[in-house]
Design a protein around this motif. Structure first.
Motif, PDB file in Angstrom:
ATOM      1  N   MET A  41       0.830  -1.210   0.000  1.00  0.00           N
ATOM      2  CA  MET A  41       0.000   0.000   0.000  1.00  0.00           C
ATOM      3  C   MET A  41       0.864   1.259   0.000  1.00  0.00           C
ATOM      4  SD  MET A  41      -3.072  -0.982  -0.291  1.00  0.00           S
ATOM      5  CE  MET A  41      -4.008   0.466   0.122  1.00  0.00           C
ATOM      6  N   VAL A  42       1.948   1.262   0.764  1.00  0.00           N
ATOM      7  CA  VAL A  42       2.851   2.426   0.774  1.00  0.00           C
ATOM      8  C   VAL A  42       3.477   2.605  -0.602  1.00  0.00           C
ATOM      9  CG1 VAL A  42       5.016   3.305   1.733  1.00  0.00           C
ATOM     10  CG2 VAL A  42       3.267   2.361   3.250  1.00  0.00           C
ATOM     11  N   VAL A  45       0.837   4.064  -2.870  1.00  0.00           N
ATOM     12  CA  VAL A  45       0.593   5.499  -2.637  1.00  0.00           C
ATOM     13  C   VAL A  45       1.698   6.331  -3.263  1.00  0.00           C
ATOM     14  CG1 VAL A  45       0.514   7.278  -0.845  1.00  0.00           C
ATOM     15  CG2 VAL A  45      -0.827   5.201  -0.590  1.00  0.00           C
ATOM     16  N   VAL A  48       1.184   6.327  -7.032  1.00  0.00           N
ATOM     17  CA  VAL A  48       0.048   7.151  -7.447  1.00  0.00           C
ATOM     18  C   VAL A  48       0.394   8.627  -7.340  1.00  0.00           C
ATOM     19  CG1 VAL A  48      -2.291   7.853  -6.785  1.00  0.00           C
ATOM     20  CG2 VAL A  48      -1.728   5.441  -6.991  1.00  0.00           C
ATOM     21  N   VAL A  49       1.014   9.031  -6.247  1.00  0.00           N
ATOM     22  CA  VAL A  49       1.369  10.445  -6.074  1.00  0.00           C
ATOM     23  C   VAL A  49       2.374  10.876  -7.127  1.00  0.00           C
ATOM     24  CG1 VAL A  49       2.511  12.067  -4.518  1.00  0.00           C
ATOM     25  CG2 VAL A  49       0.781  10.515  -3.629  1.00  0.00           C
ATOM     26  N   ASN A  62      -3.405   3.706 -11.896  1.00  0.00           N
ATOM     27  CA  ASN A  62      -2.679   3.428 -10.660  1.00  0.00           C
ATOM     28  C   ASN A  62      -3.537   3.713  -9.432  1.00  0.00           C
ATOM     29  OD1 ASN A  62      -0.451   2.706 -12.142  1.00  0.00           O
ATOM     30  ND2 ASN A  62       0.586   4.673 -11.909  1.00  0.00           N
ATOM     31  N   LEU A  63      -4.343   4.760  -9.500  1.00  0.00           N
ATOM     32  CA  LEU A  63      -5.247   5.079  -8.399  1.00  0.00           C
ATOM     33  C   LEU A  63      -6.288   3.976  -8.225  1.00  0.00           C
ATOM     34  CD1 LEU A  63      -6.163   7.072  -6.226  1.00  0.00           C
ATOM     35  CD2 LEU A  63      -7.562   8.180  -7.966  1.00  0.00           C
ATOM     36  N   LEU A  66      -4.720   1.104  -6.517  1.00  0.00           N
ATOM     37  CA  LEU A  66      -4.559   1.386  -5.092  1.00  0.00           C
ATOM     38  C   LEU A  66      -5.876   1.184  -4.346  1.00  0.00           C
ATOM     39  CD1 LEU A  66      -2.626   2.411  -2.878  1.00  0.00           C
ATOM     40  CD2 LEU A  66      -3.445   4.707  -3.394  1.00  0.00           C
ATOM     41  N   ALA A  70      -6.644  -1.520  -1.430  1.00  0.00           N
ATOM     42  CA  ALA A  70      -7.199  -1.160  -0.120  1.00  0.00           C
ATOM     43  C   ALA A  70      -8.432  -2.002   0.186  1.00  0.00           C
ATOM     44  CB  ALA A  70      -7.542   0.329  -0.091  1.00  0.00           C
TER      45      ALA A  70
END
Length: 98
Positions: A41-42, A45, A48-49, A62-63, A66, A70
């Motif tokens: 998950m990290v 993130v 995605v960022v 990518n979002l 994610l 989740a």
């Protein structure tokens, strides 16, 4: 044969140690699974960022990955908690009362 082995694990006495050992292994596997999900998950993130900052065309995909990750992590923990609740939590099926 499977039912017989489960009945042996549920009996108090010498087999309680086997049940406690299996509960320890079970908790270790769940902890390792949560650590792996957390690391992924990290990484997700960060990916995605960085995709949104660089204005990448794959940022929305990518979002979505994610979000799906989740949901899978939430489902994994929900199933684990449900199994623990139906099997008597971490006490091996026994509750000590006074």
């Amino acid at each position: 044969m499977c039912l017989l082995s489960l009945n042996l694990l549920a009996q108090p006495g010498g087999n309680g140690a086997v049940s406690q050992a299996l509960t320890g292994y079970y908790n270790t596997i769940v902890t390792i699974g949560n650590i792996i999900f957390g690391i992924l998950m990290v990484v997700g993130v960060v990916k995605v960022v960085s995709a949104f900052i660089s204005n990448s065309p794959n940022s929305v995909r990518n979002l979505l990955y994610l979000v799906v990750g989740a949901i899978i992590w939430f489902g994994f923990n929900l199933i684990v908690n449900d199994v623990q609740a139906t099997s008597g939590a971490s006490t091996g099926g026994y509750t000590l009362t006074r």
